[in-house]
Scaffold this motif. Sequence first.
Motif, PDB file in Angstrom:
ATOM      1  N   LYS A 272       1.229  -1.234   0.361  1.00 35.89           N
ATOM      2  CA  LYS A 272      -0.081  -0.397   0.089  1.00 35.89           C
ATOM      3  C   LYS A 272       1.112   1.516  -0.119  1.00 35.89           C
ATOM      4  O   LYS A 272       0.560   2.184  -0.214  1.00 35.89           O
ATOM      5  CB  LYS A 272      -1.003   0.477   1.121  1.00 35.89           C
ATOM      6  N   ASP A 273       1.908   1.722   0.538  1.00 41.67           N
ATOM      7  CA  ASP A 273       2.194   2.400   0.508  1.00 41.67           C
ATOM      8  C   ASP A 273       4.075   2.280   0.805  1.00 41.67           C
ATOM      9  O   ASP A 273       5.113   1.990   1.395  1.00 41.67           O
ATOM     10  CB  ASP A 273       2.581   3.423   2.450  1.00 41.67           C
ATOM     11  N   PRO A 274       4.549   2.044  -0.564  1.00 43.63           N
ATOM     12  CA  PRO A 274       6.374   0.917  -1.063  1.00 43.63           C
ATOM     13  C   PRO A 274       7.100   1.953  -0.710  1.00 43.63           C
ATOM     14  O   PRO A 274       8.142   1.689  -0.045  1.00 43.63           O
ATOM     15  CB  PRO A 274       6.561   1.028  -1.846  1.00 43.63           C
ATOM     16  N   ILE A 275       6.594   3.152  -0.676  1.00 39.89           N
ATOM     17  CA  ILE A 275       7.908   4.709  -0.896  1.00 39.89           C
ATOM     18  C   ILE A 275       8.271   4.439   1.141  1.00 39.89           C
ATOM     19  O   ILE A 275       9.119   3.968   1.175  1.00 39.89           O
ATOM     20  CB  ILE A 275       7.225   5.659  -1.315  1.00 39.89           C
ATOM     21  N   ASN A 276       6.951   4.703   1.785  1.00 44.38           N
ATOM     22  CA  ASN A 276       7.655   5.028   3.258  1.00 44.38           C
ATOM     23  C   ASN A 276       7.444   3.644   3.625  1.00 44.38           C
ATOM     24  O   ASN A 276       9.110   3.336   4.400  1.00 44.38           O
ATOM     25  CB  ASN A 276       6.073   4.978   4.105  1.00 44.38           C
ATOM     26  N   PHE A 277       7.923   2.080   3.192  1.00 40.48           N
ATOM     27  CA  PHE A 277       7.405   0.592   3.950  1.00 40.48           C
ATOM     28  C   PHE A 277       9.551   1.127   3.574  1.00 40.48           C
ATOM     29  O   PHE A 277      10.098   0.309   4.277  1.00 40.48           O
ATOM     30  CB  PHE A 277       6.845   0.128   2.739  1.00 40.48           C
TER      31      PHE A 277
ATOM     32  N   PRO B 254       4.290 -14.285  -0.943  1.00 38.81           N
ATOM     33  CA  PRO B 254       5.222 -13.105  -1.703  1.00 38.81           C
ATOM     34  C   PRO B 254       6.023 -12.356  -0.518  1.00 38.81           C
ATOM     35  O   PRO B 254       5.469 -11.991   0.444  1.00 38.81           O
ATOM     36  CB  PRO B 254       4.245 -12.072  -2.092  1.00 38.81           C
ATOM     37  N   MET B 255       7.200 -12.114  -1.162  1.00 36.42           N
ATOM     38  CA  MET B 255       8.153 -11.379  -0.222  1.00 36.42           C
ATOM     39  C   MET B 255       7.359 -10.103  -0.406  1.00 36.42           C
ATOM     40  O   MET B 255       6.332  -9.254  -0.513  1.00 36.42           O
ATOM     41  CB  MET B 255       9.361 -11.238  -0.182  1.00 36.42           C
ATOM     42  N   PHE B 256       8.533  -8.728   0.537  1.00 32.49           N
ATOM     43  CA  PHE B 256       7.527  -8.393   0.862  1.00 32.49           C
ATOM     44  C   PHE B 256       7.717  -6.718  -0.874  1.00 32.49           C
ATOM     45  O   PHE B 256       8.950  -7.164  -0.907  1.00 32.49           O
ATOM     46  CB  PHE B 256       8.692  -7.193   2.067  1.00 32.49           C
ATOM     47  N   GLY B 257       6.742  -6.692  -1.066  1.00 37.30           N
ATOM     48  CA  GLY B 257       6.750  -5.340  -2.171  1.00 37.30           C
ATOM     49  C   GLY B 257       6.449  -6.147  -3.062  1.00 37.30           C
ATOM     50  O   GLY B 257       6.816  -5.321  -4.196  1.00 37.30           O
ATOM     51  N   ILE B 258       6.302  -7.779  -3.279  1.00 37.23           N
ATOM     52  CA  ILE B 258       6.050  -8.440  -4.228  1.00 37.23           C
ATOM     53  C   ILE B 258       4.808  -8.824  -4.700  1.00 37.23           C
ATOM     54  O   ILE B 258       4.431  -9.302  -4.043  1.00 37.23           O
ATOM     55  CB  ILE B 258       7.261  -9.980  -4.062  1.00 37.23           C
ATOM     56  N   VAL B 259       4.122  -8.161  -6.131  1.00 42.27           N
ATOM     57  CA  VAL B 259       3.162  -8.523  -6.717  1.00 42.27           C
ATOM     58  C   VAL B 259       3.452  -9.261  -7.450  1.00 42.27           C
ATOM     59  O   VAL B 259       2.627  -9.230  -8.658  1.00 42.27           O
ATOM     60  CB  VAL B 259       2.127  -7.047  -7.538  1.00 42.27           C
ATOM     61  N   PRO B 260       3.032 -10.795  -7.509  1.00 44.86           N
ATOM     62  CA  PRO B 260       2.924 -11.579  -8.536  1.00 44.86           C
ATOM     63  C   PRO B 260       1.373 -12.377  -8.455  1.00 44.86           C
ATOM     64  O   PRO B 260       0.127 -11.808  -8.297  1.00 44.86           O
ATOM     65  CB  PRO B 260       3.154 -13.073  -8.049  1.00 44.86           C
TER      66      PRO B 260
END
Length: 634
Positions: A19-24, A423-429
């Motif tokens: 949802k919030d990849p930049i801050n993550f 899925p690992m963090f940030g991974i959208v399969p």
Amino acid sequence: MKSNSINEKYNSLYEWSIKDPINFWSEQAGHFVEWMRPWTDVLKKSDDKTHAKWFLNAELNVSSNCLDRHLIKRGDKTAIIWEGDDPDDRRQMSYRDLYKEVCKFSNVLKSLNVNKGDRVCIYMPNIIETAVAMLACARLGAIHSVIFGGFSSNALKDRIIDTQCKVVITANEGRRGGKNIPIKNIIDEALIDCPLIEKVVVVKHTQSDANMIADRDVWYHEAMQQSSDVCNAEAVESSDPLFILYTSGSTGKPKGILHSSAGYLLHCSITFQHVFDYKEDDVYWCTADLAWITGHSYVLYGPLSMGATIVLYEGVPTYPTASRYWEMIDRYNVTTLYTAPTILRTLVGMGESYLNDSSRESLRLLGSVGEPIDADTWNWYFTKVGKKQCPILDTWWQTETGGIMLSQLPHMITEKCGEEVKPMFGIVPDLVDDNEKLTTEKVGNLVIKEPWPGQMLTIYNDAKRFEETYFTNRKHGGYYLAGDRALYNEKGTLRVTGRSDDTLNVAGHLIGSTEIEAALIKHEAVAEAAVVGYPHPVKGQGIYAYVALINEYEPDESMIGELLQLVKTEISGIAKPDVLHWTPELPKTRSGKVMRRILRKISNNEFDDVGDTSTLVNPEIVQFLITSRAQYGV
Ligand code: WT7
């Protein structure tokens, strides 16, 4: 932590990452990586998503992340436990000593005129000096390209030429299964056609001498003697390349996969922490050779960046006996074992008795990588090796992805194979159909919809091929196309089942069928050749070659020997066909395309349904191949 709370922690972190990849990623980058200069932006992606840049304008050094930052807290901690092919050959090195060794070797490289951005090829056995060489390149901002010691001089030459490197690091010999491998001779042969090479550094790993070439070859131990152990780590930008690693594609020459410094290190570190539930006192053993991506990411960079104690082993799992791994696990109290299904299948085949003399009580987690793990092998790993006490982490990823993408998590003890793939963090399969459109079907081609930090930068020297291989659908979506088939399992999570293209996965190594064909047709007797995979009990996939000889030649024993030898000299012993099926010609369409689909059916013994043969110019050859198939029984 209780399994529920681990699960909740994963869920909330994953959700945040999507949802919030930049801050993550900003938060994670601050936690996992030590920086020399902060970033101005976390992520910039091109409109078509084919190119992403992470942590823009920031600076760091990967070697100092793996070494310097541990010195105060972990200087005396063992970084590497090494065992040679000979079980009595043992060596351990602390973080402080590894740091010093790397600094010294960085200075050696500097004295050989290796600078930031220069490429350095490394052709070595699985020894501590290989890790030192990689980290020393990283320290200078030089780009290493490690080439597997099993590749032939021809394969080596192609890679050395493609990197345009000036310096090669090697050893006099390697050792595997009690045999000495003449690495230096293979390098010398390759270098005959590599005019750019100025210097070759040679580690004296065995007692044998090496033929040192004046003005070009330098002994590692002699150069190290006069070298200072102080060497500043060069600041490199986040997207400056850390390494090139060659991998086979479905067509053409192997691709030089280029990886970044910051995003790559972050991806390896965070996945190492979460997948292997890393704890300070762990003894972690990934059995991969440093020359493969698993060796880069999960023998070296991920674990060392977290300050882990790693085991590095030079030899094979069956030498001197098939107990070797289990003895080593007891000897070093290994907590985490990360290995490949093909190795496990080899050990299963040797019989259970080899497990009897070890307790393996220290083991906490078991990982698998490289190919799909079949149910029997999974059961043996879970029940016999781990005594039903250790979760199995089946990790899917690729040379191109830099690190683990899909996996089980460490709290998931389950008696069913491959459930709950996360899925690992940030991974959208997701899945696309054969027209590359998103599909709601249960089976399809795996894509990753958003860029992630560990993603490859490009193919070295071939940006066009990068886009054409992985982003053919960039006009609608810009999804990364993995080249794998996957399905939604009972738990509704994605599981990878195998390749969707013409690459073969032989004992966990990808080999392009066209590479083997190109080697076979170099023989003057071969008119044409086509290579496909078939199920193999140990290697996962075996190599099945259909070969048509020019009329006046005979398919006899000596021809078989010549063809196998040819593949070995052109590529490597691992690419040698298991089956040679002689045929007068290959089934072809009117436009001259070889019908691999039919060839695959025949080598898999699926004769009832070879599919439509009406577009063939020579449909009669299909019947010939089916009839003659029995002769090539496997
Ligand atoms: C290909 C990548 C991942 C590092 C070692 C191999 C296959 C890998 C799995 C797995 C099913 C797997 C895929 C992938 N693969 N791991 N756990 N389950 N398939 O790296 O040489 O780049 O090969 O290996 O087909 O695309 P690689």
